[in-house]
Design a protein around this motif. Structure first.
Motif, short mmCIF file in Angstrom:
data_model
loop_
_atom_site.label_atom_id
_atom_site.label_comp_id
_atom_site.label_asym_id
_atom_site.label_seq_id
_atom_site.Cartn_x
_atom_site.Cartn_y
_atom_site.Cartn_z
N LYS A 2 0.68 -1.25 -0.02
CA LYS A 2 0.04 0.15 -0.17
C LYS A 2 0.80 1.47 0.00
N GLN A 3 2.04 1.11 0.49
CA GLN A 3 2.92 2.26 0.48
C GLN A 3 3.58 2.65 -0.86
N ALA A 5 2.75 3.93 -3.51
CA ALA A 5 2.38 5.15 -3.95
C ALA A 5 2.94 6.25 -3.01
N THR A 222 1.34 13.37 0.93
CA THR A 222 1.21 11.78 0.36
C THR A 222 1.21 11.98 -1.01
N VAL A 224 0.25 9.88 -4.63
CA VAL A 224 -0.53 8.92 -5.35
C VAL A 224 0.01 8.69 -6.73
N LEU A 268 -0.12 -2.87 -7.48
CA LEU A 268 -1.04 -1.87 -6.79
C LEU A 268 -2.24 -1.47 -7.28
N CYS A 269 -2.21 -1.15 -8.75
CA CYS A 269 -3.26 -0.75 -9.25
C CYS A 269 -3.90 -1.32 -10.06
N CYS A 283 -5.16 5.19 -10.68
CA CYS A 283 -4.95 4.43 -9.77
C CYS A 283 -5.48 4.93 -8.28
N ASP A 284 -6.13 3.93 -7.46
CA ASP A 284 -6.67 4.48 -6.43
C ASP A 284 -5.76 4.24 -5.32
N GLN A 285 -5.89 4.87 -4.14
CA GLN A 285 -5.23 4.72 -2.96
C GLN A 285 -6.02 5.05 -1.89
N LYS A 286 -6.27 4.22 -0.86
CA LYS A 286 -6.68 4.56 0.30
C LYS A 286 -6.14 5.49 1.09
N THR A 348 -10.75 7.29 -0.29
CA THR A 348 -10.12 7.26 -1.60
C THR A 348 -9.60 8.26 -2.34
#
Length: 393
Positions: A2-3, A5, A222, A224, A268-269, A283-286, A348
């Motif tokens: 998850k990291q 991104a 952050t 993404v 990831l994506c 791409c989505d990232q929580k 998200t």
């Protein structure tokens, strides 16, 4: 994963981009020992606010870029000491590209006091001033890929063409502990000169610094990222139009971590499914921690057409944080939100980019290059899709 991104422009990820060594030593190189800090009076900047001061930092010596592995790009890290003896906040910055013809972008990373010895060792082990650092700084413990993917958390400033002085508002700043130092990562691009430097560079930065007792809220960053899977357009052909050969070329120019980024973003994506060649990727990232978003930036290279960063797309709570329908490489600074946006853990982020491979035939910088299937890469002739979210929490 998850990291992934969270890696830096600068792999920037794989951020943009961290893949160097990691040990400790008390020896500082000449470049570290001679890096300077002083009150700045020569650069025209916005007036200081109550409790602020200017600190100017620069490389100790002019640096002659020398891209490795026959490439035209080099990422070089320089350790700078702002001389902090008490807790402080960086509340603004102005990058000073001494040789703007070859400086593609620059990122500034906070180095915790406990990591300064490791940074000095990296510097001492490398020939000349600084050290090669495709991706992030190479600092920290654990697997190199993990360090690379977590690099975004240490960002305190960044510059790309079009960016002016950054002055943070809303009583926010990047927290710096006593003894902290700064890594200045400069991306040099020598595409126009075939990878050979025609001059040196001695870039620097002016920091706006406030006392830690000012009661400011610490800022965070952050990143993404989304894959780039841009096939050769109709009518173009050549060995590098084969995706596998193109990824191997990235590996040759930037090391194993460069190829690992391409694979990591796919995992990831796209959950590890076969790559989907297309001009548009997302791409989505929580969101991991609740907070408030104050500014957002988007980063691509010369084939970029548009970039968008959204919050909770496809839901009643959807918000567009930044939308650049006509991307301009020379205007990619962070854009403050008109109204700060609250985010919750579990929300998200989505970054969406569109690239145009036909620009390769129309841009003087890229026209001499052979056709290629374009993937994520550190070089100006490669591409990125990166959303940069600046927030407090």
């Amino acid at each position: 994963m998850k990291q992934i991104a969270g890696a830096a422009a600068t792999v920037i990820l794989a951020s943009t981009g961290a893949a160097c060594a990691q040990r400790s030593a008390p020896v500082a190189s000449a470049a570290v020992a001679q890096s300077t800090h002083r009150q700045d009076t020569a650069v025209p900047l916005a007036p200081l606010r109550a409790g602020e001061r200017f600190v100017r930092l620069s490389m100790a010596h002019p640096y002659p870029p020398a891209p490795p592995s026959g490439g035209t790009d080099e990422y070089r890290c320089f350790l700078l000491d702002p001389g902090l003896t008490r807790r402080s906040f960086v509340t603004g910055s102005q990058f000073l590209p001494q040789n703007a013809d070859i400086v593609h972008h620059a990122i500034f990373f906070r180095v915790a006091p406990g990591d300064v010895a490791q940074a000095r060792q990296l510097d001492a082990q490398a020939p000349g001033d600084g050290w090669t650092c495709f991706g992030g700084t190479g600092l920290g413990s654990g697997d190199g890929r993990v360090r690379q993917f977590n690099g975004g958390a240490a960002w305190i400033a960044a510059w790309a063409p079009g960016a002016k002085e950054s002055v943070l508002g809303n009583r926010t700043g990047y927290e710096m502990q006593p003894g902290s130092q700064i890594v200045m990562q400069v991306h040099y691009n020598l595409l126009a000169t075939g990878g050979r430097a025609t001059g040196t560079d001695q870039s620097g930065i002016v920091l706006r610094v406030a006392d830690g007792a000012a009661g400011l809220t610490p800022l965070r960053t952050t990143l993404v990222a989304a894959p780039v899977e841009l096939p050769c357009p109709t009518g173009e052909s050549g060995p590098l139009c084969d995706r596998e050969r193109s990824v191997l070329d990235v590996w040759q120019r930037f090391g194993q971590q460069g190829a690992a980024t391409v694979a990591g973003l796919a995992l990831l994506c796209d959950r590890g499914t076969a790559p989907r060649p297309a001009a548009t990727q997302h791409c989505d990232q929580k969101v991991q921690h609740p907070g408030t978003v104050y500014a957002v930036a988007g980063h691509m290279h010369l084939l970029g057409r548009s970039i968008k960063v959204e919050l909770n797309p496809g839901t009643p709570q959807a918000k567009v944080l930044i939308d650049v329908p006509n991307y301009n490489f020379d205007d990619q600074g962070a854009r403050p939100l008109a109204t700060p946006v609250t985010v919750k853990a579990g929300d998200t982020y989505r970054v969406t980019c569109t690239h145009d491979a036909t620009l390769r035939e129309r841009l003087p910088q890229l026209k001499p290059l052979k056709p290629r299937y374009v993937v994520w890469g550190e070089g100006t002739s490669d591409e990125m899709c990166l959303g940069i979210v600046i927030w407090t929490g």
